[in-house]
Design a protein around this motif. Structure first.
Motif, PDB file in Angstrom:
ATOM      1  N   ALA A  36       0.729  -4.262   2.106  1.00 22.67           N
ATOM      2  CA  ALA A  36       0.628  -5.413   3.006  1.00 22.67           C
ATOM      3  C   ALA A  36       0.705  -4.957   4.459  1.00 22.67           C
ATOM      4  CB  ALA A  36       1.732  -6.421   2.693  1.00 22.67           C
ATOM      5  N   ARG A  37       1.596  -4.012   4.756  1.00 23.73           N
ATOM      6  CA  ARG A  37       1.702  -3.502   6.128  1.00 23.73           C
ATOM      7  C   ARG A  37       0.388  -2.871   6.569  1.00 23.73           C
ATOM      8  NH1 ARG A  37       1.618   0.938   8.407  1.00 23.73           N
ATOM      9  NH2 ARG A  37       1.875   2.091   6.471  1.00 23.73           N
ATOM     10  N   TYR A  40      -2.061  -5.541   7.469  1.00 23.81           N
ATOM     11  CA  TYR A  40      -1.782  -6.114   8.787  1.00 23.81           C
ATOM     12  C   TYR A  40      -2.162  -5.143   9.899  1.00 23.81           C
ATOM     13  CZ  TYR A  40       0.724  -9.752   6.267  1.00 23.81           C
ATOM     14  OH  TYR A  40       1.060 -10.786   5.427  1.00 23.81           O
ATOM     15  N   ASP A  41      -1.935  -3.850   9.686  1.00 26.33           N
ATOM     16  CA  ASP A  41      -2.368  -2.851  10.673  1.00 26.33           C
ATOM     17  C   ASP A  41      -3.874  -2.916  10.889  1.00 26.33           C
ATOM     18  OD1 ASP A  41       0.170  -1.865  11.112  1.00 26.33           O
ATOM     19  OD2 ASP A  41      -0.057  -0.141   9.767  1.00 26.33           O
ATOM     20  N   ASN A  42      -4.622  -3.023   9.807  1.00 29.57           N
ATOM     21  CA  ASN A  42      -6.079  -3.103   9.912  1.00 29.57           C
ATOM     22  C   ASN A  42      -6.527  -4.368  10.632  1.00 29.57           C
ATOM     23  OD1 ASN A  42      -6.363  -0.661   8.580  1.00 29.57           O
ATOM     24  ND2 ASN A  42      -6.563  -1.626   6.571  1.00 29.57           N
ATOM     25  N   PRO A  55       1.382 -13.658  15.308  1.00 29.58           N
ATOM     26  CA  PRO A  55       1.895 -13.930  13.954  1.00 29.58           C
ATOM     27  C   PRO A  55       1.659 -12.768  12.986  1.00 29.58           C
ATOM     28  CG  PRO A  55       0.599 -15.789  14.740  1.00 29.58           C
ATOM     29  CD  PRO A  55       0.429 -14.687  15.732  1.00 29.58           C
ATOM     30  N   ILE A  56       0.549 -12.058  13.157  1.00 28.33           N
ATOM     31  CA  ILE A  56       0.277 -10.911  12.293  1.00 28.33           C
ATOM     32  C   ILE A  56       1.301  -9.809  12.557  1.00 28.33           C
ATOM     33  CG2 ILE A  56      -1.408  -9.109  11.713  1.00 28.33           C
ATOM     34  CD1 ILE A  56      -2.147 -11.898  10.677  1.00 28.33           C
ATOM     35  N   ARG A  57       1.659  -9.606  13.814  1.00 24.15           N
ATOM     36  CA  ARG A  57       2.707  -8.614  14.140  1.00 24.15           C
ATOM     37  C   ARG A  57       4.035  -8.997  13.494  1.00 24.15           C
ATOM     38  NH1 ARG A  57       0.516  -8.932  19.290  1.00 24.15           N
ATOM     39  NH2 ARG A  57      -0.831  -7.165  19.724  1.00 24.15           N
ATOM     40  N   PHE A  58       4.349 -10.293  13.549  1.00 22.32           N
ATOM     41  CA  PHE A  58       5.586 -10.758  12.903  1.00 22.32           C
ATOM     42  C   PHE A  58       5.560 -10.451  11.413  1.00 22.32           C
ATOM     43  CE2 PHE A  58       7.562 -14.064  10.308  1.00 22.32           C
ATOM     44  CZ  PHE A  58       8.885 -13.898  10.680  1.00 22.32           C
ATOM     45  N   LEU A  59       4.433 -10.759  10.753  1.00 24.46           N
ATOM     46  CA  LEU A  59       4.325 -10.505   9.320  1.00 24.46           C
ATOM     47  C   LEU A  59       4.416  -9.016   9.023  1.00 24.46           C
ATOM     48  CD1 LEU A  59       1.497 -13.038   8.445  1.00 24.46           C
ATOM     49  CD2 LEU A  59       3.939 -13.239   7.910  1.00 24.46           C
ATOM     50  N   ARG A  60       3.808  -8.188   9.871  1.00 22.50           N
ATOM     51  CA  ARG A  60       3.873  -6.737   9.700  1.00 22.50           C
ATOM     52  C   ARG A  60       5.318  -6.254   9.796  1.00 22.50           C
ATOM     53  NH1 ARG A  60       4.398  -2.271  12.572  1.00 22.50           N
ATOM     54  NH2 ARG A  60       3.230  -0.416  12.001  1.00 22.50           N
ATOM     55  N   GLU A  61       6.053  -6.740  10.797  1.00 24.69           N
ATOM     56  CA  GLU A  61       7.461  -6.357  10.956  1.00 24.69           C
ATOM     57  C   GLU A  61       8.284  -6.793   9.754  1.00 24.69           C
ATOM     58  OE1 GLU A  61       8.830  -7.900  14.680  1.00 24.69           O
ATOM     59  OE2 GLU A  61       7.285  -6.811  15.804  1.00 24.69           O
ATOM     60  N   ARG A  62       7.958  -7.953   9.212  1.00 23.85           N
ATOM     61  CA  ARG A  62       8.677  -8.441   8.037  1.00 23.85           C
ATOM     62  C   ARG A  62       8.442  -7.531   6.841  1.00 23.85           C
ATOM     63  NH1 ARG A  62       7.173 -14.113   5.331  1.00 23.85           N
ATOM     64  NH2 ARG A  62       5.394 -12.823   4.810  1.00 23.85           N
ATOM     65  N   GLU A  63       7.222  -7.028   6.688  1.00 23.03           N
ATOM     66  CA  GLU A  63       6.930  -6.098   5.595  1.00 23.03           C
ATOM     67  C   GLU A  63       7.733  -4.813   5.746  1.00 23.03           C
ATOM     68  OE1 GLU A  63       5.345  -7.200   3.099  1.00 23.03           O
ATOM     69  OE2 GLU A  63       4.532  -8.964   4.086  1.00 23.03           O
ATOM     70  N   ILE A  64       7.889  -4.350   6.977  1.00 19.52           N
ATOM     71  CA  ILE A  64       8.671  -3.142   7.228  1.00 19.52           C
ATOM     72  C   ILE A  64      10.128  -3.355   6.835  1.00 19.52           C
ATOM     73  CG2 ILE A  64       9.549  -1.627   9.056  1.00 19.52           C
ATOM     74  CD1 ILE A  64       6.799  -2.053  10.458  1.00 19.52           C
ATOM     75  N   VAL A  65      10.677  -4.499   7.203  1.00 24.32           N
ATOM     76  CA  VAL A  65      12.072  -4.806   6.855  1.00 24.32           C
ATOM     77  C   VAL A  65      12.226  -4.917   5.339  1.00 24.32           C
ATOM     78  CG1 VAL A  65      13.891  -6.556   7.035  1.00 24.32           C
ATOM     79  CG2 VAL A  65      12.601  -5.878   9.066  1.00 24.32           C
ATOM     80  N   HIS A  66      11.271  -5.575   4.682  1.00 26.04           N
ATOM     81  CA  HIS A  66      11.339  -5.680   3.218  1.00 26.04           C
ATOM     82  C   HIS A  66      11.306  -4.297   2.583  1.00 26.04           C
ATOM     83  CE1 HIS A  66       9.595 -10.038   3.227  1.00 26.04           C
ATOM     84  NE2 HIS A  66      10.861  -9.996   3.583  1.00 26.04           N
TER      85      HIS A  66
END
Length: 99
Positions: A36-37, A40-42, A55-66
């Motif tokens: 998923a990260r 989002y990077d792509n 919002p995509i950056r937020f979702l990317r950061e959330r994937e990193i935390v998960h």
């Protein structure tokens, strides 16, 4: 009233994609977060509009935390493994049937 997905598909037990082995399941969870990260990077490479990118950056950061939390859980499971029941050796398997 029955649980259903956003698309209206009724919920069933097929939604669970677990093997029952904590190591296998945690590795699979970590892999899903990394996939998923990468997605989002792509997207962020292509999108220039801040209203879309934020919002995509937020979702990317959330994937990193998960990913980090799953990694912590994996470390705890590994620390508590009994050396006689390590994932590479499961005493419940009948080795005679594997030959």
């Amino acid at each position: 009233m029955w649980p259903q997905a956003a698309g209206g598909v009724p919920f069933n037990a097929n939604q669970f994609q677990v093997k029952g082995d904590p190591l296998t399941d945690l590795y699979e969870d970590m892999a899903a977060e990394q996939k998923a990260r990468t997605t989002y990077d792509n997207i962020l490479r292509l999108v220039k509009d801040p209203e879309v990118a934020d919002p995509i950056r937020f979702l990317r950061e959330r994937e990193i935390v998960h990913f980090q939390r799953f990694g912590e859980a994996l470390r705890r499971v590994q620390d508590n493994l009994n050396s006689k029941n390590f994932y590479a050796f499961n005493p419940q398997i009948d080795f005679n049937s594997c030959k």
